[in-house]
Motif scaffolding. Sequence first.
Motif, PDB file in Angstrom:
ATOM      1  N   GLU A  35       0.835  -1.190   0.000  1.00 14.48           N
ATOM      2  CA  GLU A  35       0.000   0.000   0.000  1.00 14.48           C
ATOM      3  C   GLU A  35       0.873   1.244   0.000  1.00 14.48           C
ATOM      4  OE1 GLU A  35      -2.462  -0.384   3.431  1.00 14.48           O
ATOM      5  OE2 GLU A  35      -3.969  -1.596   2.388  1.00 14.48           O
ATOM      6  N   ALA A  36       0.425   2.275  -0.705  1.00 14.80           N
ATOM      7  CA  ALA A  36       1.201   3.505  -0.804  1.00 14.80           C
ATOM      8  C   ALA A  36       1.159   4.316   0.483  1.00 14.80           C
ATOM      9  CB  ALA A  36       0.689   4.350  -1.971  1.00 14.80           C
ATOM     10  N   GLY A  37       0.085   4.214   1.239  1.00 12.97           N
ATOM     11  CA  GLY A  37      -0.050   4.983   2.475  1.00 12.97           C
ATOM     12  C   GLY A  37      -0.926   4.256   3.469  1.00 12.97           C
ATOM     13  N   TRP A  38      -1.388   5.013   4.445  1.00 16.10           N
ATOM     14  CA  TRP A  38      -2.210   4.425   5.501  1.00 16.10           C
ATOM     15  C   TRP A  38      -3.616   4.135   4.986  1.00 16.10           C
ATOM     16  CZ3 TRP A  38      -2.624   2.190  10.060  1.00 16.10           C
ATOM     17  CH2 TRP A  38      -3.841   2.247  10.736  1.00 16.10           C
ATOM     18  N   THR A  39      -4.073   2.914   5.181  1.00 21.20           N
ATOM     19  CA  THR A  39      -5.443   2.521   4.851  1.00 21.20           C
ATOM     20  C   THR A  39      -6.117   2.012   6.116  1.00 21.20           C
ATOM     21  OG1 THR A  39      -4.819   1.878   2.596  1.00 21.20           O
ATOM     22  CG2 THR A  39      -6.897   1.007   3.448  1.00 21.20           C
ATOM     23  N   PRO A  40      -7.121   2.738   6.639  1.00 20.67           N
ATOM     24  CA  PRO A  40      -7.815   2.248   7.839  1.00 20.67           C
ATOM     25  C   PRO A  40      -8.439   0.884   7.591  1.00 20.67           C
ATOM     26  CG  PRO A  40      -8.399   4.534   7.363  1.00 20.67           C
ATOM     27  CD  PRO A  40      -7.651   4.021   6.174  1.00 20.67           C
ATOM     28  N   ARG A  41      -8.203  -0.028   8.489  1.00 22.23           N
ATOM     29  CA  ARG A  41      -8.707  -1.389   8.312  1.00 22.23           C
ATOM     30  C   ARG A  41      -9.900  -1.671   9.223  1.00 22.23           C
ATOM     31  NH1 ARG A  41      -5.017  -2.632   4.843  1.00 22.23           N
ATOM     32  NH2 ARG A  41      -6.364  -4.366   4.209  1.00 22.23           N
ATOM     33  N   LEU A  42     -10.197  -0.707  10.085  1.00 24.25           N
ATOM     34  CA  LEU A  42     -11.346  -0.849  10.978  1.00 24.25           C
ATOM     35  C   LEU A  42     -12.128   0.460  11.020  1.00 24.25           C
ATOM     36  CD1 LEU A  42      -9.806  -2.681  14.090  1.00 24.25           C
ATOM     37  CD2 LEU A  42     -11.328  -3.677  12.375  1.00 24.25           C
ATOM     38  N   ASP A  43     -13.413   0.353  11.172  1.00 23.67           N
ATOM     39  CA  ASP A  43     -14.255   1.504  11.469  1.00 23.67           C
ATOM     40  C   ASP A  43     -14.229   1.661  12.986  1.00 23.67           C
ATOM     41  OD1 ASP A  43     -16.272   3.292  12.042  1.00 23.67           O
ATOM     42  OD2 ASP A  43     -17.655   2.512  10.525  1.00 23.67           O
ATOM     43  N   LEU A  44     -13.323   2.517  13.467  1.00 24.80           N
ATOM     44  CA  LEU A  44     -13.111   2.631  14.907  1.00 24.80           C
ATOM     45  C   LEU A  44     -14.334   3.193  15.625  1.00 24.80           C
ATOM     46  CD1 LEU A  44      -9.423   3.899  14.976  1.00 24.80           C
ATOM     47  CD2 LEU A  44     -10.267   1.585  15.368  1.00 24.80           C
ATOM     48  N   ALA A  45     -15.055   4.084  14.973  1.00 24.33           N
ATOM     49  CA  ALA A  45     -16.249   4.642  15.609  1.00 24.33           C
ATOM     50  C   ALA A  45     -17.291   3.550  15.838  1.00 24.33           C
ATOM     51  CB  ALA A  45     -16.821   5.768  14.742  1.00 24.33           C
ATOM     52  N   ALA A  46     -17.500   2.713  14.817  1.00 22.97           N
ATOM     53  CA  ALA A  46     -18.475   1.623  14.955  1.00 22.97           C
ATOM     54  C   ALA A  46     -18.016   0.608  16.001  1.00 22.97           C
ATOM     55  CB  ALA A  46     -18.686   0.939  13.596  1.00 22.97           C
ATOM     56  N   LEU A  47     -16.712   0.320  16.007  1.00 22.19           N
ATOM     57  CA  LEU A  47     -16.189  -0.636  16.981  1.00 22.19           C
ATOM     58  C   LEU A  47     -16.358  -0.097  18.402  1.00 22.19           C
ATOM     59  CD1 LEU A  47     -14.690  -3.287  17.572  1.00 22.19           C
ATOM     60  CD2 LEU A  47     -12.539  -2.018  17.329  1.00 22.19           C
ATOM     61  N   ALA A  48     -16.015   1.156  18.599  1.00 18.80           N
ATOM     62  CA  ALA A  48     -16.138   1.751  19.932  1.00 18.80           C
ATOM     63  C   ALA A  48     -17.591   1.775  20.386  1.00 18.80           C
ATOM     64  CB  ALA A  48     -15.559   3.167  19.923  1.00 18.80           C
ATOM     65  N   ASP A  49     -18.483   2.043  19.446  1.00 23.64           N
ATOM     66  CA  ASP A  49     -19.908   2.060  19.792  1.00 23.64           C
ATOM     67  C   ASP A  49     -20.364   0.688  20.288  1.00 23.64           C
ATOM     68  OD1 ASP A  49     -22.572   3.405  19.738  1.00 23.64           O
ATOM     69  OD2 ASP A  49     -22.988   1.832  18.265  1.00 23.64           O
ATOM     70  N   ARG A  50     -19.900  -0.391  19.636  1.00 23.25           N
ATOM     71  CA  ARG A  50     -20.299  -1.738  20.039  1.00 23.25           C
ATOM     72  C   ARG A  50     -19.635  -2.154  21.355  1.00 23.25           C
ATOM     73  NH1 ARG A  50     -22.200  -5.473  16.573  1.00 23.25           N
ATOM     74  NH2 ARG A  50     -22.439  -6.624  18.552  1.00 23.25           N
ATOM     75  N   LEU A  51     -18.436  -1.675  21.605  1.00 23.88           N
ATOM     76  CA  LEU A  51     -17.724  -2.083  22.817  1.00 23.88           C
ATOM     77  C   LEU A  51     -18.249  -1.365  24.062  1.00 23.88           C
ATOM     78  CD1 LEU A  51     -14.006  -2.338  21.593  1.00 23.88           C
ATOM     79  CD2 LEU A  51     -15.708  -4.158  21.819  1.00 23.88           C
ATOM     80  N   GLY A  52     -18.907  -0.230  23.864  1.00 28.31           N
ATOM     81  CA  GLY A  52     -19.524   0.443  24.998  1.00 28.31           C
ATOM     82  C   GLY A  52     -18.630   1.455  25.683  1.00 28.31           C
ATOM     83  N   GLU A  53     -19.257   2.208  26.597  1.00 25.42           N
ATOM     84  CA  GLU A  53     -18.569   3.327  27.240  1.00 25.42           C
ATOM     85  C   GLU A  53     -17.472   2.891  28.206  1.00 25.42           C
ATOM     86  OE1 GLU A  53     -21.321   5.936  29.039  1.00 25.42           O
ATOM     87  OE2 GLU A  53     -22.319   6.480  27.142  1.00 25.42           O
ATOM     88  N   GLU A  54     -17.495   1.648  28.631  1.00 25.55           N
ATOM     89  CA  GLU A  54     -16.489   1.191  29.599  1.00 25.55           C
ATOM     90  C   GLU A  54     -15.198   0.716  28.944  1.00 25.55           C
ATOM     91  OE1 GLU A  54     -16.828   1.670  32.841  1.00 25.55           O
ATOM     92  OE2 GLU A  54     -18.639   2.716  32.146  1.00 25.55           O
TER      93      GLU A  54
END
Length: 746
Positions: free
Chosen positions: A554-573
Motif C-alpha cells: 500500500e502507498a499509504g495508511w489505509t484504515p482497516r477498521l471503522d473505529l467509531a463503529a467498533l467503539a460504539d459496540r464495545l460500549g462506554e467502559e
Amino acid sequence: MSVTAMSETAPDLSVIVHGRNVQDHLPALLDSLDAHPLTGVEVIVAAVGDWAREVAERHAPAFTVLPLPDGAGDAAARSAGAARARGRWLHFVHAKDGLPVGAPPAVAERAGALPDAVEVLLLDHVRSSWRASGLPSPDGPRLARAGRAGESLALDDRAGLLRLTPLLGNRAVRAGFWRAHERLLTTEDEPFAAYAALLLADRVACLPHPAYEDRRLRPESLPPPTAAQRYALVDRYEALLGLTADRPAVHGVLYDLMIRDCLHTFARAGMPDDVAREFFHRASVTARRHRPEGLRRPAGLEGVRRSLLEEGAYGRYRALRTASHARRGVRAAARTGRRRAGTRLRTLQYRAALARPLDPHLAVFSAYWNRGVACNPAAIAAKLAELAPGVHPVWVVTAQGAALLPPGTDHVVPGTRRYWEVLARAKYLVNNVNFPDAVVKRPGTVHLQTHHGTPLKRMGVDQLPYPAAAHGLDFQALLERVDKWDFSVSANSHSTRMWQRAYPSRHLSLDHGYPRNDVYYTAGPAEVRAARERLGIAPGRRAVLYAPTHRDYEAGWTPRLDLAALADRLGEETVLLMRAHYFYDSAAAPSAPLAGLRRTGRLVDVSSYEPVEELCLAADALVTDYSSIMFDYANLDRPIVIHADDWETYRTTRGVYFDLMAEAPGPVARTQAELTEILTSDAWHDERAAKARTAFRRRFCEYDDGRAAERVVRRVFLGEDERTLPPVLPVEDRTPAPSPEEATSS
C-alpha cells in the motif's frame, strides 16, 4: 504422508541428509522431499544439534531421524546416516543444500538400472546463493558428452570428469563401495571425499540432468579459515596425487586442478603474510614433487604464475601481483573520483577523526533511524549507566527529535562535525537498524545490532523474491552493513535462526532476550497504575490497544477498521488506544464521530506516545494484525486478538516465516464483525485463548525474563564470559507485571 511406504526389500536409494540447520535452510529441503512421492527412496536425516533435530522430527516417521550432538561434524553425520541406510545406493545431501523436484526418484531409477560394475553415478546440479537460485552448473555439457560415450565408463579414459565440481552431493555411490572405502572417504574435507570417490571407483556412469542444488553460503557468514585449514588444501592434493602416481592421464588433470586451486586461493584469500608465505612454500614443494614429465605450461601470464609457484619464488610472485593490483587501482580511482567530489568535506572531517585513537569510554546509540531514545538501545543505555557508568552514551537524533529528548541527554545531529567525530572514535556503536554505509568498521570497535522486533514477515535477503518488500533495496549494500555487526540480540531461537538466514554474516547471536521487554517483568502495580493515569484511563475501564502494522503493498495508511463503529459496540467502559505504525504520521481520519470519541476519552490516539512499553502495561488486551508488538505483549500474558482481514495478500506480497493463522497467540478475526463478536463475548479471554497464548509465549518469549539488558551489558561492555551471565529463567517460573485489574485491587 507423501512418502511411499517401503516394503521389506531394500530401497534403491537412501538419501542421507546430514549436518546442522545452517541459516535455516533445512526446513525447505525436508519440506520439498516430503511434498512429492519418493518411490524406491528412503530418507535418513542425521540431524546435528537441537535445531536440526526439531525440524527433522516434524517429518517422522516418514523419515528416519538420527539425533546427533551439536558438535558432531559432517563426516560423523554422513557415517551415522550411512550406517542406518538400507538402500543399494547412497546420496549424501548437506542440510544447507537442496534437491530439485523429482530428483531422488530419478536418481533411484537411473542407479537401479546400472550394471554392477558401476560404483559411482555422477549427477548434474544447479547453484544457488543469496542473490539467485537454480543457476546452471558448468558441469552439464561435460556430463552430457561423457554420457553419450556409454553407460559404464573408466575414469582413466575420461579423466576430464575430474573437472566436475567436487561435491559429494553431485555423485551417488553404491552402498557396498562406500562401506569398502569408508575409512578413506569419511573426512571433513568434502572435496577430498568427492575426488577420492571418483578415483577409487572401477566404473562410473552419468546422469546429465540436475539432481542436486549446491547452495553457496556467503563467505562473510562463515568463520574465517584458519592457517591450518589453508594448508589442508595443499595436503588434500598431496594425498590425492599419491593415489594417481601410475595413472598418467588422471594424474595430469588432477595436477592441473591443484595448481589452479592453489593459485586462486593464494590470490583471493587475503592471507596474512606469514601464512601466505608458508602456503606458497607448501604448494611449491607439492607442485615440484608431482609435476608430470614433459608437462608444458600455458602461455602468457598464467604460465608465468605457474612457473613462479613451481620455483617457490614467493617474492617475485608477490611483486607481480602488486603491480597488477596497482594498474587496476589506478583505473578504479579514475572511475570513482567524480562520485566522491560531493562528499569531500565530510570525508575529510571523518578521515581526520578516524586517525585519532578510539575512545574506550564512548558509546554511540541510535534507534529507528535516529528518531530518539527508544527500544532496545534505550534499555541497554539505562542499564549501562547502572553497571558501567564510566562509558559515556551519545545519542544520534534528528534535529526535529532533539527537542523531545529527556533533559541532559548528550546527542548529535546527523551530518554535523561532532556526529562524524563520535562515530569515528566511539568503541561501541549500538543501533536497532543500521548505521550509514559511510561508517567505517575500525579495528577494536564493537557494533551491537539490537533489532526492533521478532520476525513474522520476511527480512533481509529473504525479501528478494517479494518485489513489494524488496523495492528500492540495495541488498549488497545491506549485507556490507551487516558485515560490520559483532553482536546480534535475539529474543528467541526462532529469531536467532531467522537473523542468521536473513542477514548471513559472522555476527555472534546474543540469545539474551530483548532489553526493551525487561519492564514487563520489573514493573509493579504502581507502574501499571501510573501508565494508565498518564493516558487518562479511569480505574475499572477496559483499555484495548489497537496497533496495526505497515503494508508494503500500500502507498499509504489505509484504515482497516471503522473505529467509531467498533467503539460504539464495545460500549462506554472500553477505551480504544489507537497506535499507528511509525511509518505514518496519523492513524485515523479526523471524522466527526472520532472527534467525539476523543473528547469523551473513549478513543486515544497514541501513535506518537513513547515509550510503547507503557502502552502495553496500560492495556488490558491487544488487537493487532501482523505487528511484532504481539511478541512483546505476549510477555505480559494478557489477551491478544489478531485481526487479519488481508492475511493472504500480506503473506503473498511480503512473505512470512510461519503461518500466523495456525499459530496465533489468541483468537483470529477475519472481519470487523468477527472482531466485534470476539471482544463483546468471552472469546478474547477464555480458556482456548489462554491455551493459544501460552504456546505462543513459550515459543516467542523464550529469553525474555527481565534481565536481558543486564546480560547484554555484561557480555558486550564489561566483557564477561557467556557462562557467568545470569541464566534465563524458564517461562513457567516468571512473574509478569500485574494486569490493570490486579494493579487496581492491590
